[in-house]
Design a protein around this motif. Structure first.
Motif, PDB file in Angstrom:
ATOM      1  N   PRO A 143      -5.392   1.093 105.836  1.00 42.85           N
ATOM      2  CA  PRO A 143      -5.447   2.496 106.280  1.00 42.85           C
ATOM      3  C   PRO A 143      -5.120   2.591 107.758  1.00 42.85           C
ATOM      4  O   PRO A 143      -5.290   1.633 108.513  1.00 42.85           O
ATOM      5  CB  PRO A 143      -6.916   2.879 106.054  1.00 42.85           C
ATOM      6  CG  PRO A 143      -7.534   1.758 105.307  1.00 42.85           C
ATOM      7  CD  PRO A 143      -6.700   0.531 105.495  1.00 42.85           C
ATOM      8  N   LYS A 144      -4.636   3.749 108.195  1.00 35.17           N
ATOM      9  CA  LYS A 144      -4.313   3.914 109.614  1.00 35.17           C
ATOM     10  C   LYS A 144      -5.575   3.677 110.449  1.00 35.17           C
ATOM     11  O   LYS A 144      -6.697   3.991 110.009  1.00 35.17           O
ATOM     12  CB  LYS A 144      -3.668   5.261 109.900  1.00 35.17           C
ATOM     13  CG  LYS A 144      -4.476   6.482 109.615  1.00 35.17           C
ATOM     14  CD  LYS A 144      -3.609   7.694 109.937  1.00 35.17           C
ATOM     15  CE  LYS A 144      -4.095   8.996 109.377  1.00 35.17           C
ATOM     16  NZ  LYS A 144      -5.471   9.395 109.505  1.00 35.17           N
ATOM     17  N   LEU A 145      -5.358   3.116 111.653  1.00 35.74           N
ATOM     18  CA  LEU A 145      -6.483   2.630 112.457  1.00 35.74           C
ATOM     19  C   LEU A 145      -7.371   3.771 112.943  1.00 35.74           C
ATOM     20  O   LEU A 145      -8.567   3.587 113.182  1.00 35.74           O
ATOM     21  CB  LEU A 145      -5.954   1.828 113.653  1.00 35.74           C
ATOM     22  CG  LEU A 145      -4.987   0.682 113.293  1.00 35.74           C
ATOM     23  CD1 LEU A 145      -4.559  -0.049 114.559  1.00 35.74           C
ATOM     24  CD2 LEU A 145      -5.605  -0.284 112.294  1.00 35.74           C
ATOM     25  N   THR A 146      -6.781   4.965 113.088  1.00 35.90           N
ATOM     26  CA  THR A 146      -7.540   6.109 113.609  1.00 35.90           C
ATOM     27  C   THR A 146      -8.559   6.639 112.590  1.00 35.90           C
ATOM     28  O   THR A 146      -9.396   7.463 112.955  1.00 35.90           O
ATOM     29  CB  THR A 146      -6.581   7.234 114.028  1.00 35.90           C
ATOM     30  OG1 THR A 146      -5.590   7.366 113.019  1.00 35.90           O
ATOM     31  CG2 THR A 146      -5.916   6.926 115.351  1.00 35.90           C
ATOM     32  N   MET A 164      11.348  11.711 113.696  1.00 38.87           N
ATOM     33  CA  MET A 164      10.069  12.329 114.082  1.00 38.87           C
ATOM     34  C   MET A 164       9.580  13.252 112.974  1.00 38.87           C
ATOM     35  O   MET A 164       8.398  13.251 112.618  1.00 38.87           O
ATOM     36  CB  MET A 164      10.234  13.110 115.383  1.00 38.87           C
ATOM     37  CG  MET A 164      10.373  12.211 116.588  1.00 38.87           C
ATOM     38  SD  MET A 164      10.297  13.173 118.103  1.00 38.87           S
ATOM     39  CE  MET A 164      11.022  12.056 119.265  1.00 38.87           C
ATOM     40  N   GLN A 165      10.522  14.029 112.391  1.00 41.31           N
ATOM     41  CA  GLN A 165      10.123  14.929 111.298  1.00 41.31           C
ATOM     42  C   GLN A 165       9.656  14.118 110.100  1.00 41.31           C
ATOM     43  O   GLN A 165       8.641  14.425 109.473  1.00 41.31           O
ATOM     44  CB  GLN A 165      11.301  15.812 110.881  1.00 41.31           C
ATOM     45  CG  GLN A 165      11.380  17.065 111.741  1.00 41.31           C
ATOM     46  CD  GLN A 165      12.673  17.836 111.541  1.00 41.31           C
ATOM     47  OE1 GLN A 165      13.553  17.425 110.788  1.00 41.31           O
ATOM     48  NE2 GLN A 165      12.786  18.948 112.235  1.00 41.31           N
ATOM     49  N   GLN A 166      10.404  13.038 109.800  1.00 41.38           N
ATOM     50  CA  GLN A 166      10.053  12.223 108.632  1.00 41.38           C
ATOM     51  C   GLN A 166       8.640  11.661 108.782  1.00 41.38           C
ATOM     52  O   GLN A 166       7.885  11.615 107.827  1.00 41.38           O
ATOM     53  CB  GLN A 166      11.071  11.081 108.451  1.00 41.38           C
ATOM     54  CG  GLN A 166      10.837  10.238 107.200  1.00 41.38           C
ATOM     55  CD  GLN A 166      11.844   9.087 107.056  1.00 41.38           C
ATOM     56  OE1 GLN A 166      12.401   8.593 108.041  1.00 41.38           O
ATOM     57  NE2 GLN A 166      12.067   8.660 105.831  1.00 41.38           N
ATOM     58  N   MET A 167       8.267  11.257 110.004  1.00 43.72           N
ATOM     59  CA  MET A 167       6.986  10.591 110.195  1.00 43.72           C
ATOM     60  C   MET A 167       5.914  11.506 110.784  1.00 43.72           C
ATOM     61  O   MET A 167       4.776  11.076 110.977  1.00 43.72           O
ATOM     62  CB  MET A 167       7.154   9.353 111.100  1.00 43.72           C
ATOM     63  CG  MET A 167       8.193   8.348 110.651  1.00 43.72           C
ATOM     64  SD  MET A 167       8.379   8.050 108.871  1.00 43.72           S
ATOM     65  CE  MET A 167       6.754   7.621 108.348  1.00 43.72           C
ATOM     66  N   GLY A 168       6.269  12.757 111.104  1.00 40.11           N
ATOM     67  CA  GLY A 168       5.265  13.720 111.569  1.00 40.11           C
ATOM     68  C   GLY A 168       4.714  13.413 112.955  1.00 40.11           C
ATOM     69  O   GLY A 168       3.525  13.623 113.212  1.00 40.11           O
ATOM     70  N   VAL A 169       5.554  12.903 113.854  1.00 40.08           N
ATOM     71  CA  VAL A 169       5.117  12.665 115.245  1.00 40.08           C
ATOM     72  C   VAL A 169       6.119  13.321 116.195  1.00 40.08           C
ATOM     73  O   VAL A 169       7.217  13.700 115.786  1.00 40.08           O
ATOM     74  CB  VAL A 169       4.997  11.158 115.580  1.00 40.08           C
ATOM     75  CG1 VAL A 169       3.988  10.470 114.695  1.00 40.08           C
ATOM     76  CG2 VAL A 169       6.345  10.490 115.470  1.00 40.08           C
ATOM     77  N   SER A 170       5.746  13.456 117.469  1.00 39.86           N
ATOM     78  CA  SER A 170       6.611  14.201 118.388  1.00 39.86           C
ATOM     79  C   SER A 170       6.984  13.415 119.644  1.00 39.86           C
ATOM     80  O   SER A 170       7.606  13.954 120.545  1.00 39.86           O
ATOM     81  CB  SER A 170       5.915  15.502 118.789  1.00 39.86           C
ATOM     82  OG  SER A 170       4.673  15.192 119.360  1.00 39.86           O
ATOM     83  N   PHE A 221       0.602   7.531 109.018  1.00 37.61           N
ATOM     84  CA  PHE A 221      -0.013   7.068 110.263  1.00 37.61           C
ATOM     85  C   PHE A 221       0.109   8.135 111.323  1.00 37.61           C
ATOM     86  O   PHE A 221       0.705   9.189 111.099  1.00 37.61           O
ATOM     87  CB  PHE A 221       0.657   5.777 110.734  1.00 37.61           C
ATOM     88  CG  PHE A 221       2.159   5.831 110.758  1.00 37.61           C
ATOM     89  CD1 PHE A 221       2.833   6.640 111.652  1.00 37.61           C
ATOM     90  CD2 PHE A 221       2.907   5.080 109.855  1.00 37.61           C
ATOM     91  CE1 PHE A 221       4.211   6.698 111.673  1.00 37.61           C
ATOM     92  CE2 PHE A 221       4.303   5.142 109.870  1.00 37.61           C
ATOM     93  CZ  PHE A 221       4.950   5.947 110.774  1.00 37.61           C
ATOM     94  N   ASP A 222      -0.450   7.885 112.482  1.00 35.24           N
ATOM     95  CA  ASP A 222      -0.255   8.724 113.662  1.00 35.24           C
ATOM     96  C   ASP A 222       0.325   7.806 114.735  1.00 35.24           C
ATOM     97  O   ASP A 222       0.447   6.590 114.528  1.00 35.24           O
ATOM     98  CB  ASP A 222      -1.597   9.319 114.107  1.00 35.24           C
ATOM     99  CG  ASP A 222      -2.640   8.248 114.035  1.00 35.24           C
ATOM    100  OD1 ASP A 222      -2.513   7.265 114.796  1.00 35.24           O
ATOM    101  OD2 ASP A 222      -3.547   8.340 113.201  1.00 35.24           O
ATOM    102  N   LEU A 223       0.652   8.382 115.890  1.00 35.46           N
ATOM    103  CA  LEU A 223       1.376   7.611 116.908  1.00 35.46           C
ATOM    104  C   LEU A 223       0.588   6.394 117.397  1.00 35.46           C
ATOM    105  O   LEU A 223       1.136   5.299 117.521  1.00 35.46           O
ATOM    106  CB  LEU A 223       1.738   8.541 118.064  1.00 35.46           C
ATOM    107  CG  LEU A 223       2.797   8.025 119.015  1.00 35.46           C
ATOM    108  CD1 LEU A 223       4.084   7.652 118.280  1.00 35.46           C
ATOM    109  CD2 LEU A 223       3.095   9.062 120.081  1.00 35.46           C
TER     110      LEU A 223
END
Ligand code: 0L1
Ligand code: MG
Length: 267
Positions: A30-33, A75-81, A155-157
């Motif tokens: 799972p993502k670390l956050t 960025m769109q594919q992964m939902g980060v900016s 994930f997030d950034l």
């Protein structure tokens, strides 16, 4: 960047061990956050730096860096900016036209990139695309095989930076060219999977000019008191979204002016 750390050294080492296990034994986590919601981008780079330190201590040789999440499509594919960077080692390199094993990967995807080979050191902050072009020996076409260790590529950034920007494998090939002989932003690429076109784009998709992505990378390195040494191999980021691959797939990335890069995937 270290002033923005929210995690203790003990937590950073713990998370690094979690990522290292997932990377070297190819399983999803799972993502670390989920466990550390306060995790900052600086924490992500602290985990990545610990991973780099460990791999080098184990005998891996760093050959360069990668810029990631540098196009709007990615960025769109992964939902980060915000873009990110990761390190590249000799163990990740695969020859052109080779069979790439998927047994040691979780859920690989491929993306077409322009790679830069540097002839002079670059030091930020304040590095510009013009500085990058002046310090570039040549560029060549490349395919990055990314493999997020996070379940479902979710994930997030901060998490993806800790996972070294999903770096897994890379293949360079085609023809090396001097940047002054090319109009890099209008350089086109077409990616084929099993003979069908699955993605296409122009290198301007990468921050307007791939050299902008390398300048961004140098400026992030400066925040970590590091520079980009001459001789580095640097990937500037995916021009299109990443395409999933599985055993039996064959990939050809055809670059305008730079030739093509091919590989196939096996069990
Ligand atoms: O090279 C890249 O742009 C990948 C960065 C990480 C995001 C992903 O796993 O797609
Ligand atoms: Mg990439």
């Amino acid at each position: 960047m270290s002033s923005n750390l929210s995690l203790s050294r003990e937590d950073i080492v713990r998370l690094c061990e979690r990522v290292e296990g997932a990377q070297t034994r190819a399983y999803a986590i799972p993502k670390l956050t989920n466990e550390y919601p306060q995790m900052s981008i600086a924490d992500g780079y602290a985990v990545q730096n610990e991973l780099r330190r460990r791999f080098i201590a184990q005998g891996h040789k760093q050959v360069g860096w990668k810029a990631g999440l540098t196009s709007r499509a990615k960025m769109q594919q992964m939902g980060v900016s915000v873009p990110s960077i990761g390190f590249l080692t000799d163990r990740m390199a695969r020859p052109e036209n080779s069979a790439i094993s998927t047994a040691d990967l979780v859920h690989p995807r491929v993306e077409c990139e322009v790679a830069f080979v540097m002839k002079a050191d670059l030091q930020g902050p304040g590095c510009t695309a013009a500085d990058v072009l002046a310090a570039t020996d040549y560029v060549l076409p490349a395919v990055e095989i990314i493999d997020s260790r996070f379940s479902g590529f979710k994930f997030d950034l901060a998490s993806v930076i800790a996972d070294n920007g999903s770096s897994a494998r890379f293949v360079g090939g085609g023809r090396a060219r001097y940047v002054e002989d090319l109009d890099l932003p209008t350089l086109g690429v077409v990616m084929e999977k099993n003979g069908e076109i699955v993605a296409m784009g122009a290198a301007a998709a990468v921050m307007g000019h791939p050299a902008e992505a390398i300048a961004m990378l140098v400026n992030i390195l400066a925040e970590m008191d590091e520079m980009l040494p001459a001789g580095s191999f640097v990937m500037s980021g995916g021009i299109t979204e990443a395409i999933a691959v599985q055993p039996g797939d064959s990939i050809v990335a055809r670059f305008q002016e730079l030739g093509s890069v091919s590989m196939r995937f096996v069990e």
